[in-house]
Design an enzyme around this catalytic site. Structure first.
Site, PDB file in Angstrom:
ATOM      1  N   ASP A 109      37.898  43.911  32.216  1.00 38.37           N
ATOM      2  CA  ASP A 109      37.806  42.478  31.965  1.00 38.37           C
ATOM      3  C   ASP A 109      36.736  42.184  30.918  1.00 38.37           C
ATOM      4  O   ASP A 109      35.993  43.067  30.489  1.00 38.37           O
ATOM      5  CB  ASP A 109      37.584  41.697  33.266  1.00 38.37           C
ATOM      6  CG  ASP A 109      36.260  42.015  33.945  1.00 38.37           C
ATOM      7  OD1 ASP A 109      35.233  42.098  33.242  1.00 38.37           O
ATOM      8  OD2 ASP A 109      36.244  42.177  35.179  1.00 38.37           O
ATOM      9  N   GLU A 110      36.672  40.932  30.519  1.00 31.62           N
ATOM     10  CA  GLU A 110      35.831  40.546  29.385  1.00 31.62           C
ATOM     11  C   GLU A 110      34.370  40.940  29.561  1.00 31.62           C
ATOM     12  O   GLU A 110      33.701  41.368  28.615  1.00 31.62           O
ATOM     13  CB  GLU A 110      35.945  39.032  29.163  1.00 31.62           C
ATOM     14  CG  GLU A 110      35.277  38.531  27.906  1.00 31.62           C
ATOM     15  CD  GLU A 110      35.589  37.069  27.633  1.00 31.62           C
ATOM     16  OE1 GLU A 110      35.130  36.548  26.598  1.00 31.62           O
ATOM     17  OE2 GLU A 110      36.292  36.441  28.462  1.00 31.62           O
TER      18      GLU A 110
END
Length: 255
Positions: free
Chosen positions: A115-116
């Site tokens: 994820d980011e």
């Protein structure tokens, strides 16, 4: 990788003989990077300089490209449209090295996703076999993460992770409960742990700790299989090109 022009042309499968390839060059029918080249021994990198014959783009037989990226925070593992970019989002594909051709960059996919906010080891490849071997749940490929939580961890937390916990997953708008496979979990400091998973659900590590009442404030993937990021000497944001190497063997997955 540099090739002589006549070597490149002979490998494209377009010409019936080496002689035919050489005659096409001498006749001015071949361009390299937009310029006519009549030197059959001209050396160039076919990944960065396109070659045409009578106006048609030529390619070598498909060669796969595989990279290891030390992913920084703030990057997404997906292709983004203009609207998403206008919101300040940035894809990991912007970190691909300049020596790759645009064609290779366009073919590249991430092997699983981080994820980011998550950092660490990310594999990018054009090779479907590498993708399948690492992501297929039947192969149970180990992936190692370093986790930092907002509050101290207890032995009960680690025991729960080792036994498996229930997390909620959303697929196509439907929420279901999934019991995770037993994980290897070791406490490194009061709020730090190392956890090894053999499956890969969306945001799984964060969901596992959340199910125990812990917020993950830092998450870093440090290994896939037998390949450890710390052994590669990669700075954050840098890539290591493993093209031409047996990547699965390096990870201990070549079976």
């Amino acid at each position: 990788m540099k090739l002589r022009l006549h070597q490149f042309l002979s490998q494209t499968g377009v010409f019936g003989s080496k002689r035919a390839a050489k005659e096409a060059v001498w006749a001015g029918e071949v361009t390299v990077n937009g310029s006519v080249t009549k030197d059959i021994s001209f050396q160039f990198n076919p990944r960065t300089k396109p070659v045409t014959y009578r106006g048609n783009l030529l390619h070598l037989p498909e060669e796969h490209v595989t990279l290891i990226l030390n992913k920084p925070p703030g990057y997404l593992c997906s292709r983004l449209n203009k609207h998403e970019r206008s919101l300040g989002k940035t894809p990991v594909f912007d970190l691909l090295p300049d020596h790759l051709s645009q064609r290779d960059k366009d073919r590249m996919v991430t092997v699983g996703r981080l994820d980011e906010a998550t950092t660490g080891m990310l594999v990018l490849t054009t090779d479907g076999r590498v993708v399948s071997r690492i992501t297929d749940p039947h192969h149970h490929v180990p992936k190692v993460y370093l986790v930092r939580t907002a509050e101290p961890l207890g032995e009960d937390d680690l025991g729960a992770l080792r036994n498996g916990v229930e997390i909620e997953l959303e697929v196509n708008g439907e929420v279901s409960t999934h019991r995770t496979q037993p994980a290897e979990a070791h406490q490194l400091a009061e709020c730090d742990a190392q956890i090894t998973l053999h499956e890969g659900k969306k945001r799984q590590v964060r969901r596992m700790f959340s199910s125990l009442g812990h917020k993950v404030i830092d998450l870093h993937r440090t290994a896939i299989g037998d390949l450890w990021l710390e052994d590669l000497g990669l700075r954050e944001g840098d890539c290591l090109d493993l093209s031409g190497m047996n990547v699965l063997a390096l990870m201990g997955l070549n079976d």
